[in-house]
Design a protein around this motif. Sequence first.
Motif, short mmCIF file in Angstrom:
data_model
loop_
_atom_site.label_atom_id
_atom_site.label_comp_id
_atom_site.label_asym_id
_atom_site.label_seq_id
_atom_site.Cartn_x
_atom_site.Cartn_y
_atom_site.Cartn_z
N GLY A 66 62.12 41.40 51.12
CA GLY A 66 61.16 41.59 52.21
C GLY A 66 59.72 41.74 51.74
N GLY A 67 59.45 41.37 50.49
CA GLY A 67 58.08 41.41 49.99
C GLY A 67 57.28 40.20 50.49
N ILE A 68 55.97 40.30 50.41
CA ILE A 68 55.09 39.20 50.79
C ILE A 68 54.57 38.57 49.49
CG2 ILE A 68 52.90 38.61 51.91
CD1 ILE A 68 53.51 40.86 53.88
N CYS A 69 54.97 37.31 49.26
CA CYS A 69 54.71 36.68 47.97
C CYS A 69 53.92 35.40 48.16
CB CYS A 69 56.02 36.36 47.26
SG CYS A 69 57.10 37.78 47.12
N PHE A 70 52.95 35.21 47.28
CA PHE A 70 52.10 34.02 47.40
C PHE A 70 51.42 33.75 46.07
CE2 PHE A 70 49.95 37.85 48.86
CZ PHE A 70 48.77 37.86 48.15
N VAL A 71 50.69 32.62 46.02
CA VAL A 71 49.85 32.34 44.87
C VAL A 71 48.44 32.07 45.38
CG1 VAL A 71 51.67 31.48 43.35
CG2 VAL A 71 50.56 29.88 44.92
N ILE A 72 47.48 32.51 44.57
CA ILE A 72 46.08 32.18 44.85
C ILE A 72 45.71 31.08 43.87
CG2 ILE A 72 43.70 33.01 44.75
CD1 ILE A 72 44.74 35.72 45.75
N ILE A 73 45.36 29.92 44.39
CA ILE A 73 45.06 28.79 43.51
C ILE A 73 43.62 28.34 43.70
CG2 ILE A 73 47.45 28.00 43.30
CD1 ILE A 73 46.98 25.96 45.44
N ARG A 74 43.00 28.03 42.57
CA ARG A 74 41.62 27.58 42.63
C ARG A 74 41.48 26.18 42.04
NH1 ARG A 74 36.49 31.07 40.64
NH2 ARG A 74 37.35 30.85 38.54
N PHE A 75 40.81 25.32 42.78
CA PHE A 75 40.40 24.03 42.24
C PHE A 75 39.00 24.28 41.68
CE2 PHE A 75 43.68 22.91 45.23
CZ PHE A 75 44.32 21.83 44.64
N ALA A 76 38.92 24.49 40.35
CA ALA A 76 37.68 24.97 39.74
C ALA A 76 36.51 24.01 39.97
CB ALA A 76 37.90 25.20 38.24
N VAL A 77 36.73 22.72 39.80
CA VAL A 77 35.65 21.75 39.93
C VAL A 77 35.19 21.66 41.39
CG1 VAL A 77 34.98 19.34 39.55
CG2 VAL A 77 36.54 20.47 37.94
N LEU A 78 36.12 21.72 42.29
CA LEU A 78 35.79 21.64 43.73
C LEU A 78 35.29 22.99 44.27
CD1 LEU A 78 38.97 19.71 45.00
CD2 LEU A 78 36.77 18.74 44.28
N GLU A 79 35.45 24.05 43.45
CA GLU A 79 35.12 25.40 43.89
C GLU A 79 35.79 25.76 45.21
OE1 GLU A 79 30.99 26.37 43.70
OE2 GLU A 79 30.75 25.12 41.90
N ARG A 80 37.08 25.45 45.30
CA ARG A 80 37.84 25.77 46.51
C ARG A 80 39.04 26.64 46.14
NH1 ARG A 80 38.86 20.67 50.29
NH2 ARG A 80 39.37 22.33 51.77
N LEU A 81 39.24 27.65 46.94
CA LEU A 81 40.27 28.67 46.72
C LEU A 81 41.25 28.64 47.89
CD1 LEU A 81 38.77 32.16 45.92
CD2 LEU A 81 40.58 31.03 44.66
N PHE A 82 42.53 28.77 47.58
CA PHE A 82 43.54 28.78 48.64
C PHE A 82 44.59 29.85 48.39
CE2 PHE A 82 41.92 24.47 48.46
CZ PHE A 82 41.78 24.11 49.80
N LEU A 83 45.17 30.35 49.45
CA LEU A 83 46.34 31.21 49.35
C LEU A 83 47.53 30.42 49.89
CD1 LEU A 83 46.71 34.94 50.09
CD2 LEU A 83 48.30 33.36 51.16
#
Lengths: 207, 207
Positions: B132-149
């Motif tokens: 029942g935990g909340i699990c995710f990854v934070i990923i960054r496209f370094a060149v595009l300077e875009r961050l996503f969860l």
Amino acid sequence: MTIRYPNGKAYRQPSAAKATRSKFANVNFGDRGMSLEEELNASNTYYLENGIAVIHKKPTPIQIVKVDYPSRSAAVIREAYFQHASTTDYNGVYRGKYLDFEAKETKSKTAFPLKNFHEHQIEHMRQCLQQGGICFVIIRFAVLERLFLLRATDLNSYWDRQATGGRKSIPLADVEQLATEIHYHINPLIPYLDAVDLIMDAPSSSH
Amino acid sequence: MTIRYPNGKAYRQPSAAKATRSKFANVNFGDRGMSLEEELNASNTYYLENGIAVIHKKPTPIQIVKVDYPSRSAAVIREAYFQHASTTDYNGVYRGKYLDFEAKETKSKTAFPLKNFHEHQIEHMRQCLQQGGICFVIIRFAVLERLFLLRATDLNSYWDRQATGGRKSIPLADVEQLATEIHYHINPLIPYLDAVDLIMDAPSSSH
């Protein structure tokens, strides 16, 4: 009516629980060479492998000063220092809840010294409690071979009273009254989640 | 009716969100010398100090081989090696829930390579999801300077498909569709808990 053996000793019907306990009557867990940390790690492995809970001990934080990179081999840390952790040692997830705890032992037979805990650990548990986490300490009286799970809220009361002249330890009698005693088992070795169930299922749980 | 500036460009009512974003339009966060890890640590410090969440990065696990104890000084680790973590790097408690995540970045502009993750991290998140935990990854496209969860459940689908001939990366277009984009802010620098709120408050949340 009491049934007696030929030697006069009373016969008692062994219950399942007694049978389990008696199996361990002659085992001195404290001397088996396993530390409380190792016993908890083994218990957490059991819980993990059986899909019951995901709880890990955090690695010891280390400040790395110098690293060598010998050719064709792994990096070797050549100078580093132990740091104080800013949190407790154990955390994880169980039944949808966040669990956070510290484990400590004492050689005292009469009281658990508060100096076993650090201000930052107490503070960390307060912060986790505020977020709805379940926080506690597992304390062992090594000489008595007795283990208890004490809620962080109860520990906090004693901690705070120190500052205003209160005693620097929790008397065993208080521990017996406030905490849940944990009896050694086979799998897991320290079935502490049974004591956590009592906290989680308490009617007016403040964790 | 569209209102236009004297130069012919259409006027648009600035929303609060746009105003915030435009404030950072000329800031190149990627070059400020802070790693994604440092940015997340700063964000977690903000969340902690404001009583919003208790989330810490776990220390890197290190196998200690040799320790010196010079007189009158602290113990010095003289030989040690980096170990692979058996869990993800970050966990903690937020709104009563257990949070668990990993943060990774890529230089690719078109897809996020799955080789950034390790089997044991995927396995650990699966175990936490089961509890029942909340699990995710934070990923960054370094060149595009875009961050996503990106939720662990979505990552898992791509991970599993690799084994049956699926691609070894998640196309940016898929990330844009499945994940929640996180925009840099001041306090906290990476307001990722806003994206976590969307997961927690989703009507049929499978986390």
